[in-house]
Design an enzyme around this catalytic site. Structure first.
Site, PDB file in Angstrom:
ATOM      1  N   HIS A 124      -6.137  -2.110   5.909  1.00  0.00           N
ATOM      2  CA  HIS A 124      -5.326  -1.427   4.903  1.00  0.00           C
ATOM      3  C   HIS A 124      -4.049  -0.833   5.496  1.00  0.00           C
ATOM      4  CE1 HIS A 124      -7.222   2.898   5.211  1.00  0.00           C
ATOM      5  NE2 HIS A 124      -7.151   2.339   6.384  1.00  0.00           N
ATOM      6  N   GLU A 125      -3.127  -0.490   4.596  1.00  0.00           N
ATOM      7  CA  GLU A 125      -1.768  -0.055   4.932  1.00  0.00           C
ATOM      8  C   GLU A 125      -1.039  -1.113   5.768  1.00  0.00           C
ATOM      9  OE1 GLU A 125      -1.040   2.213   3.164  1.00  0.00           O
ATOM     10  OE2 GLU A 125      -2.939   3.181   2.802  1.00  0.00           O
ATOM     11  N   GLY A 126      -1.254  -2.366   5.426  1.00  0.00           N
ATOM     12  CA  GLY A 126      -0.647  -3.470   6.150  1.00  0.00           C
ATOM     13  C   GLY A 126      -1.613  -4.036   7.158  1.00  0.00           C
TER      14      GLY A 126
END
Length: 596
Positions: free
Chosen positions: A440-442
């Site tokens: 997550h978050e890239g």
């Protein structure tokens, strides 16, 4: 021994590496001193050990339920939220002007890290809210800030960010959520968002969603994305709650780990009119969202690090107290068994964890200190240079701990052996919780492409130059210490290999080939940054060792020995990844889908 924090280590980072006292002398932070910060850490540790940690296994076993269109959470999670809010910690990262504590970032990230080590899913709701409120503060107009900011800073309302959609995933250029102007300055939202952490729950009376959407005339791709504030319940002019805003929970995603944080599918405007408000200017949504995303990425790095720390502390305590076996040369079965920490390979597994976790804490503390240096900079030129350096470091801060603190959790399981694979011990849960962080978050690959494709070349390579300038004092100091000279030389050689890989990459006109080995480059670059931070720790430890006694001697020698371990076991691995990037290796590009 605490299972959530090593306070001696925190004191080392704050006082001996990053000079907290000087930071607290600046006008921005001078209402605090080292003693008051220490008292805040006492409160945080107490909450972590007495409220957060005892319910961590319960939240994993009894995740939030989806009933009658609502996400219902256990009472113990509500106790965590209440303890955090009552201690005033919701406002830790905010200024006095909005009712916050105005603490330095380097302090607040370590404070939150203690709670993450105790029970990361419980803290997730609060860190998401803080990021949401920071973005509103930076990008919202006065009317929005007046109505929505204070309740989030106080912890009465919570916040989320809504980016992904079922058909788009990480490809934000393909989102379809539509925001149609109503005519009074508001917009009517319609669409579906997926993978929304904290998207619905019963912990608060209102949830403020930051939603990426398109206006009807928006250009294609990311250039057409705008950002909207969309409350779950509308808010009247006097601040009281109004009607339901038709942000509907369509379902919960059932995760491998971090089960205590709801992860949701949300429908906007499907059951009735859903009203949102533009944050910033139209078609600038992605740029505005990155105020929250960059903060979240450092937060993810800290989350990964502290899950690794919790596993390390538990496996270290287990290794000290678990008797099993004897040294290889001792064949007498009547002699006492040894604590397993006496075995060389257990020491290796613990050193793998210690080097990854404490290296990552230094990395995240360094990035946090960069934020503080930005805030206290005397001139705009210095501030811009620090911003450039932080831009370069952000993909490392998110991705290296997410990958290698997760490896530390794997080693913690191995220390416990078969017991580590069972639910009776926390290390398997910590591994499952940590496995989300490379995603997550890239994803890991996205940050590799960001680093190699943009960050190392931005401003004509100035960011790399700035990082080299940051490393130089450590290298020069290490060259004056005989024991550290080989490590200073090894770091310089590895950095030269980075520059060669970057130069080769820049010269290639084929974008697909340039980025084919971005992930190995990301890992190698991160290893070199961590090697620098370990050399810095070892250099400071050696200086302090002459006047140290008792436990401090062991502490400083432990830092120096762990530095030696990282340079001998880990740093040599960087050359493989850098050579793939330097040589523009096409092995993966040349593999056709039909060949799998």
């Amino acid at each position: 021994m605490s299972m959530v924090v090593n306070r001696r280590d925190i004191a080392f980072y704050l006082n001996e590496l990053f000079d907290l006292a000087s930071l607290l002398d600046t006008p921005l932070f001078n209402e605090h001193d080292v003693e008051s910060v220490e008292a805040i850490f006492d409160v945080v540790q107490q909450i972590a050990e007495e409220v957060f940690l005892p319910c961590a296994a319960e939240l994993d076993e009894h995740e939030p339920r989806f009933e009658n269109g609502q996400a219902l959470t256990p009472d113990s999670l509500k106790d965590c939220v209440t303890a955090y809010r009552d201690a005033g910690l919701c406002g830790a990262t905010f200024g006095h002007d909005v009712g916050g504590l105005q603490l330095p970032c380097v302090v607040t990230n370590l404070m939150q890290g203690i709670l993450m080590a105790a029970n990361a899913p419980a803290l997730g709701y609060m860190t998401l809210t803080a990021g949401n409120a920071h973005m509103l503060q930076a990008c919202g107009n006065d009317a929005l800030k007046q109505r929505y900011l204070a309740p989030m800073v106080e912890g009465r309302w919570f916040g989320t960010m809504c980016l992904s959609e079922p058909q788009a995933g990480s490809s934000l250029s393909d989102i379809r959520t539509l925001a149609t102007p109503v005519g009074d300055g508001s917009y009517r939202l319609s669409g579906t968002k997926m993978w929304i952490s904290g998207g619905d729950h019963d912990l608060t009376e209102n949830i403020i969603h930051m939603v990426l959407a398109r206006t009807p005339d928006a250009p294609a791709g990311t250039r057409g994305i705008s950002l909207f504030l969309v409350p779950k319940h509308r808010v009247n002019e006097d601040g009281s709650l109004g009607d339901f805003n038709h942000v509907v929970l369509a379902g919960l995603n059932h995760k491998m780990g971090q089960r205590g944080t709801t992860n949701t599918l949300l429908n906007f405007g499907e059951s009735g009119e859903c009203i949102g408000y533009l944050v910033g200017e139209e078609h600038q949504g992605l740029r505005n969202m990155f105020h929250m995303m960059n903060e979240a990425r450092i937060g993810v790095g800290m989350l990964a690090t502290m899950s690794g720390l919790a596993g390390y502390l538990y496996s270290l305590d287990y290794a000290r107290n678990r008797p099993q076996g004897r040294h290889p040369g001792d064949k007498d079965p009547t002699t006492p068994m040894l604590p397993i920490i006496e075995h060389a390979d257990i020491k290796r597994l613990l050193l793998e964890q210690k080097s990854a976790v404490e290296g990552s804490i230094a990395l995240l503390s360094y990035c946090s200190a960069l934020v503080d240096r930005q805030l206290t900079a005397a001139d705009e030129e210095t501030r811009q240079r620090l911003t450039l350096l932080l831009e370069l470091m952000t993909p490392i801060a998110k991705s290296w701990p997410s990958e290698f603190a997760l490896e530390a959790n794997k080693h913690a399981i191995q220390v416990l052996g078969g017991y580590g694979y069972t639910r009776e011990y926390p290390v398997e849960r910590l591994y499952r919780d940590n496995r989300l962080n490379p995603i997550h978050e890239g994803t890991h690959a996205i940050h590799g492409m960001d680093l190699l494709g943009r960050k190392v070349t931005m401003a004509n390579g100035m960011a790399l130059t700035l990082l080299a300038e940051e490393m130089l004092p450590t290298i020069n100091a290490a060259r004056s210490a005989r024991e550290l000279v080989p490590y200073a030389q090894a770091l310089e050689e590895a950095w030269q290999a980075v520059l060669e890989a970057v130069d080769s990459n820049k010269a290639c006109p084929d974008a697909l080939l340039r980025l084919a080995n971005a992930t190995p480059f990301l890992d190698a670059f991160g290893h070199i940054v961590i090697a620098w931070l370990w050399l810095w720790q070892a250099q400071v430890a050696q200086e302090k060792l002459a006047d140290a006694s008792g436990a401090d001697q062991d502490f400083y020698r432990g830092k120096m020995q762990t530095c030696a371990f990282f340079y001998r076991y880990q740093l040599p691995k960087v050359y493989h990844g850098l050579s793939l990037a330097r040589d523009l290796d096409a092995t993966c590009v040349d593999m056709s889908p039909n060949q799998f």
